[in-house]
Design an enzyme around this catalytic site. Sequence first.
Site, PDB file in Angstrom:
ATOM      1  N   GLN A   1      -5.163  -0.224  -0.963  1.00  0.00           N
ATOM      2  CA  GLN A   1      -4.058  -1.006  -0.602  1.00  0.00           C
ATOM      3  C   GLN A   1      -3.027  -1.682  -1.558  1.00  0.00           C
ATOM      4  OE1 GLN A   1      -7.798  -1.905   0.192  1.00  0.00           O
ATOM      5  NE2 GLN A   1      -7.158  -0.083   1.749  1.00  0.00           N
TER       6      GLN A   1
ATOM      7  N   ARG B   1       0.313   6.864  11.436  1.00  0.00           N
ATOM      8  CA  ARG B   1       1.340   6.308  11.843  1.00  0.00           C
ATOM      9  C   ARG B   1       2.711   6.305  11.134  1.00  0.00           C
ATOM     10  NH1 ARG B   1      -1.780   0.265  12.061  1.00  0.00           N
ATOM     11  NH2 ARG B   1      -2.494   1.337  10.156  1.00  0.00           N
TER      12      ARG B   1
ATOM     13  N   GLY C   1       0.859  -1.463   0.018  1.00  0.00           N
ATOM     14  CA  GLY C   1       0.010  -0.005  -0.146  1.00  0.00           C
ATOM     15  C   GLY C   1       0.806   1.263   0.187  1.00  0.00           C
ATOM     16  N   ASP C   2       0.352   2.639  -0.450  1.00  0.00           N
ATOM     17  CA  ASP C   2       0.703   3.796  -0.061  1.00  0.00           C
ATOM     18  C   ASP C   2       1.944   3.935  -1.172  1.00  0.00           C
ATOM     19  OD1 ASP C   2      -0.887   4.156   2.031  1.00  0.00           O
ATOM     20  OD2 ASP C   2       0.588   3.481   3.339  1.00  0.00           O
ATOM     21  N   GLU C   3       1.580   3.382  -2.171  1.00  0.00           N
ATOM     22  CA  GLU C   3       2.562   3.398  -3.326  1.00  0.00           C
ATOM     23  C   GLU C   3       2.778   4.721  -3.987  1.00  0.00           C
ATOM     24  OE1 GLU C   3       0.541   0.821  -3.179  1.00  0.00           O
ATOM     25  OE2 GLU C   3       1.369  -1.067  -2.808  1.00  0.00           O
ATOM     26  N   GLY C   4       1.644   5.223  -3.902  1.00  0.00           N
ATOM     27  CA  GLY C   4       1.428   6.522  -4.749  1.00  0.00           C
ATOM     28  C   GLY C   4       0.280   6.816  -5.693  1.00  0.00           C
ATOM     29  N   LYS C   5      -0.701   5.715  -5.297  1.00  0.00           N
ATOM     30  CA  LYS C   5      -1.587   5.569  -6.297  1.00  0.00           C
ATOM     31  C   LYS C   5      -2.645   6.617  -6.577  1.00  0.00           C
ATOM     32  CE  LYS C   5      -3.225   2.023  -3.444  1.00  0.00           C
ATOM     33  NZ  LYS C   5      -1.965   2.092  -2.520  1.00  0.00           N
TER      34      LYS C   5
ATOM     35  N   THR D   1      -6.349  -0.243  10.457  1.00  0.00           N
ATOM     36  CA  THR D   1      -6.839   1.126  10.547  1.00  0.00           C
ATOM     37  C   THR D   1      -7.872   1.142  11.451  1.00  0.00           C
ATOM     38  OG1 THR D   1      -8.228   0.896   8.524  1.00  0.00           O
ATOM     39  CG2 THR D   1      -5.883   1.689   8.041  1.00  0.00           C
TER      40      THR D   1
ATOM     41  N   ARG E   1     -23.104 -13.346   4.756  1.00  0.00           N
ATOM     42  CA  ARG E   1     -24.464 -13.195   4.086  1.00  0.00           C
ATOM     43  C   ARG E   1     -25.472 -12.691   5.161  1.00  0.00           C
ATOM     44  NH1 ARG E   1     -24.490 -18.989   2.046  1.00  0.00           N
ATOM     45  NH2 ARG E   1     -23.552 -19.203   4.287  1.00  0.00           N
TER      46      ARG E   1
ATOM     47  N   GLY F   1      -5.995   5.679   2.207  1.00  0.00           N
ATOM     48  CA  GLY F   1      -5.703   7.134   2.104  1.00  0.00           C
ATOM     49  C   GLY F   1      -4.936   7.405   0.828  1.00  0.00           C
ATOM     50  N   HIS F   2      -5.327   7.964  -0.078  1.00  0.00           N
ATOM     51  CA  HIS F   2      -4.727   8.507  -1.149  1.00  0.00           C
ATOM     52  C   HIS F   2      -4.618  10.018  -1.518  1.00  0.00           C
ATOM     53  CE1 HIS F   2      -6.368   4.513  -3.169  1.00  0.00           C
ATOM     54  NE2 HIS F   2      -5.712   4.382  -2.282  1.00  0.00           N
TER      55      HIS F   2
ATOM     56  N   LYS G   1       8.442   7.813  -6.005  1.00  0.00           N
ATOM     57  CA  LYS G   1       9.232   8.172  -5.019  1.00  0.00           C
ATOM     58  C   LYS G   1      10.878   7.855  -4.959  1.00  0.00           C
ATOM     59  CE  LYS G   1       7.132   9.037  -1.082  1.00  0.00           C
ATOM     60  NZ  LYS G   1       6.313   9.030   0.063  1.00  0.00           N
TER      61      LYS G   1
ATOM     62  N   ASN H   1     -10.168   2.555   4.820  1.00  0.00           N
ATOM     63  CA  ASN H   1      -8.939   2.304   5.347  1.00  0.00           C
ATOM     64  C   ASN H   1      -7.716   2.967   4.360  1.00  0.00           C
ATOM     65  OD1 ASN H   1      -9.799   0.545   3.325  1.00  0.00           O
ATOM     66  ND2 ASN H   1      -8.751  -1.435   4.058  1.00  0.00           N
TER      67      ASN H   1
HETATM   68  P1  GDP Z   1      -1.595   5.879  -1.991  1.00  0.00           P
HETATM   69  O1  GDP Z   1      -2.228   5.100  -0.890  1.00  0.00           O
HETATM   70  O2  GDP Z   1      -0.882   4.585  -2.869  1.00  0.00           O
HETATM   71  O3  GDP Z   1      -2.286   6.772  -2.794  1.00  0.00           O
HETATM   72  O4  GDP Z   1      -0.303   6.746  -1.350  1.00  0.00           O
HETATM   73  P2  GDP Z   1      -0.292   7.440  -0.205  1.00  0.00           P
HETATM   74  O5  GDP Z   1      -1.065   9.019  -0.776  1.00  0.00           O
HETATM   75  O6  GDP Z   1      -0.833   6.996   0.928  1.00  0.00           O
HETATM   76  O7  GDP Z   1       1.220   7.758   0.195  1.00  0.00           O
HETATM   77  C1  GDP Z   1       2.149   7.982  -1.045  1.00  0.00           C
HETATM   78  C2  GDP Z   1       2.734   9.597  -0.411  1.00  0.00           C
HETATM   79  O8  GDP Z   1       3.862   9.822  -1.432  1.00  0.00           O
HETATM   80  C3  GDP Z   1       2.017  10.665  -0.597  1.00  0.00           C
HETATM   81  O9  GDP Z   1       2.149  11.547   0.559  1.00  0.00           O
HETATM   82  C4  GDP Z   1       2.340  11.580  -1.858  1.00  0.00           C
HETATM   83  O10 GDP Z   1       2.147  12.873  -2.127  1.00  0.00           O
HETATM   84  C5  GDP Z   1       3.752  10.995  -1.903  1.00  0.00           C
HETATM   85  N1  GDP Z   1       4.255  10.920  -3.405  1.00  0.00           N
HETATM   86  C6  GDP Z   1       3.847  10.198  -4.246  1.00  0.00           C
HETATM   87  N2  GDP Z   1       4.660  10.054  -5.508  1.00  0.00           N
HETATM   88  C7  GDP Z   1       5.688  10.799  -5.020  1.00  0.00           C
HETATM   89  C8  GDP Z   1       7.029  10.843  -5.573  1.00  0.00           C
HETATM   90  O11 GDP Z   1       7.383  10.400  -6.734  1.00  0.00           O
HETATM   91  N3  GDP Z   1       7.766  11.469  -4.709  1.00  0.00           N
HETATM   92  C9  GDP Z   1       7.759  12.050  -3.595  1.00  0.00           C
HETATM   93  N4  GDP Z   1       8.706  12.449  -2.726  1.00  0.00           N
HETATM   94  N5  GDP Z   1       6.514  11.869  -2.994  1.00  0.00           N
HETATM   95  C10 GDP Z   1       5.543  11.120  -3.754  1.00  0.00           C
HETATM   96  P1  IMO Z   2      -3.921   2.564   0.702  1.00  0.00           P
HETATM   97  O1  IMO Z   2      -5.096   2.652  -0.272  1.00  0.00           O
HETATM   98  C1  IMO Z   2      -1.234   0.950   3.717  1.00  0.00           C
HETATM   99  C2  IMO Z   2      -2.934  -2.212   6.422  1.00  0.00           C
HETATM  100  C3  IMO Z   2      -3.336  -1.678   7.826  1.00  0.00           C
HETATM  101  C4  IMO Z   2      -3.326  -3.133   8.614  1.00  0.00           C
HETATM  102  C5  IMO Z   2      -3.665  -4.117   7.487  1.00  0.00           C
HETATM  103  C6  IMO Z   2      -5.387  -4.442   7.696  1.00  0.00           C
HETATM  104  O2  IMO Z   2      -3.645   4.039   1.099  1.00  0.00           O
HETATM  105  O3  IMO Z   2      -2.636   2.198  -0.149  1.00  0.00           O
HETATM  106  P2  IMO Z   2      -7.643  -2.933   7.765  1.00  0.00           P
HETATM  107  O4  IMO Z   2      -7.900  -1.481   7.846  1.00  0.00           O
HETATM  108  O5  IMO Z   2      -7.840  -3.144   6.257  1.00  0.00           O
HETATM  109  O6  IMO Z   2      -8.367  -3.931   8.538  1.00  0.00           O
HETATM  110  O7  IMO Z   2      -5.908  -2.948   8.023  1.00  0.00           O
HETATM  111  O8  IMO Z   2      -3.845  -3.373   6.118  1.00  0.00           O
HETATM  112  N1  IMO Z   2      -3.620  -1.116   5.306  1.00  0.00           N
HETATM  113  C7  IMO Z   2      -2.899  -0.409   4.575  1.00  0.00           C
HETATM  114  N2  IMO Z   2      -1.549  -0.063   4.435  1.00  0.00           N
HETATM  115  N3  IMO Z   2      -1.955   1.546   2.755  1.00  0.00           N
HETATM  116  C8  IMO Z   2      -3.415   1.108   2.755  1.00  0.00           C
HETATM  117  O9  IMO Z   2      -4.186   1.524   1.900  1.00  0.00           O
HETATM  118  C9  IMO Z   2      -4.097   0.199   3.742  1.00  0.00           C
HETATM  119  N4  IMO Z   2      -5.215  -0.054   4.135  1.00  0.00           N
HETATM  120  C10 IMO Z   2      -4.972  -1.136   5.041  1.00  0.00           C
HETATM  121  O10 IMO Z   2      -2.170  -0.971   8.191  1.00  0.00           O
HETATM  122  O11 IMO Z   2      -1.606  -3.419   8.618  1.00  0.00           O
HETATM  123 MG    MG Z   3      -2.175   5.655   1.272  1.00  0.00          MG
END
Ligand code: GDP
Ligand code: IMO
Ligand code: MG
Length: 422
Positions: free
Chosen positions: A221, A300, A11-15, A128, A142, A39-40, A328, A37
């Site tokens: 995720q 966190r 997760g959190d790859e920058g989607k 979360t 169900r 956060g984009h 990133k 859960n």
């Molecule tokens: P998501 O859940 O995959 O949408 O990613 P998040 O928003 O949770 O976390 C990605 C974080 O990295 C965010 O704060 C973005 O603003 C930041 N981000 C995305 N792409 C880049 C990048 O290429 N470089 C840097 N420095 N930050 C980035």
């Molecule tokens: P995005 O879309 C990163 C993680 C939680 C926990 C596990 C289960 O922003 O990439 P849950 O709330 O689903 O019961 O949590 O999955 N988790 C994430 N980690 N990015 C997310 O979403 C996540 N959504 C859930 O931290 O370890």
């Molecule tokens: Mg996220």
Amino acid sequence: MIDVLLGLQWGDEGKGKIVDYLAGKYDIIARFQGGPNAGHTLYVNGAKVVLHTIPSGVFHAHCLNLIGNGVVIDPVTLDAEIKKIVPLCPDLLQRLFVSQKAHLILPTHRALDAASEAAKGKDKIGSTLKGIGPAYMDKTGRNGLRVGDVLSKNFKEKYNKLVQKHKDMLKQYDNVIDWQQWEAPFFEAVEALRQLQIVNGEYWLDTHLKAGKKVLAEGAQGSMLDVDFGTYPFVTSSNTIASGVCNGLGVAPSRVGEVYGITKAYCTRVGGGPFPTELLDETGEALRKAGSEFGATTGRPRRCGWIDLVALRYSVMLSGVTQLIMTKTDVLDSFNPIQAAIAYNVDGVETKEFPYDITDNVDLKPIYKEFAGWDTPISEVNTYDALPQVFKDYCSFVEDYLGTRIAYISNGTGRDQLIVIS
Ligand code: GDP
Ligand code: IMO
Ligand code: MG
């Protein structure tokens, strides 16, 4: 055709950022799984916005946005999010559609999530606590309530029946949160949900696809959190890989076109569970600082480590990724050398296959390949040719290892900080 964009790590790859960029080329953005859960993060005119349930295409005036049947919706979170986004996007409600088959997260689901996590003690998942697991349990059990139910006359009756079941379940736990305080806001938010454009998502999409509209499915995720293929039981409760698109939106596999897979240039994980390349030293701390690695939903600190090509190749295989996106990259500017895990040593045996068990039951050590760092800021670079050669060498190795080409390189948070590789 429907294209897919999903995270290949934890997760959190920058989607959010990438969907916001790609939305310029699509007519519809559709979320197919997960819930609040997620956060984009994206930047609108320089201001940071974090989306949880609303698809990341809303800031493009031409884009329609669907919350698909595979998503679990907390009416309270959704309503709060809508109120926050409307000032930035006044026509949001005209372009937002919700599938009637999406399931609802109730206040008692959140209480159950919290109670179940607390009872797990040191083995907790690090959820979360948004009620995701209990809501999906009711879906597959169900018992769940769906968005369409809020339109029925006996919604309250259905609600009370399910809550009674939850009350019985909560009796087995100590220290249960006072979820009754969440009931009044829940019913207010249900009223707001009734006013939204509730559609039969699968027919709605079919009509648009037949009319030649371009659809992008937005994953939440990451692949390693997939309930079937992730690091079970430290996973979320939905299918985060490409196959989740078919049942999360009601589209046939034959309609799926490109699969964009996103990876950071390194790796993070938030919450509990195994993370083979985690760095518990000052390098990990430096990555967290350089990448501002703090959760967009919970705040966190994220655990940080080197890129894990064993896990990535597994994710690429599971989803049939056709185009890679590396984000990133600028975060690694001052790291020298850089490491990438290319195999694991599991109980003395070397493997490139992602093992069934990677918990403390096995002795797992990643085998790394070292790369020279580029020691220069790359966030201002806007063509592939202008990138440092050592960076390109790193990218070529990743492409060869994964058998997939990198189509985009993200080198900053801004929408325009994206290098398109033609
Ligand atoms: P998501 O859940 O995959 O949408 O990613 P998040 O928003 O949770 O976390 C990605 C974080 O990295 C965010 O704060 C973005 O603003 C930041 N981000 C995305 N792409 C880049 C990048 O290429 N470089 C840097 N420095 N930050 C980035
Ligand atoms: P995005 O879309 C990163 C993680 C939680 C926990 C596990 C289960 O922003 O990439 P849950 O709330 O689903 O019961 O949590 O999955 N988790 C994430 N980690 N990015 C997310 O979403 C996540 N959504 C859930 O931290 O370890
Ligand atoms: Mg996220």
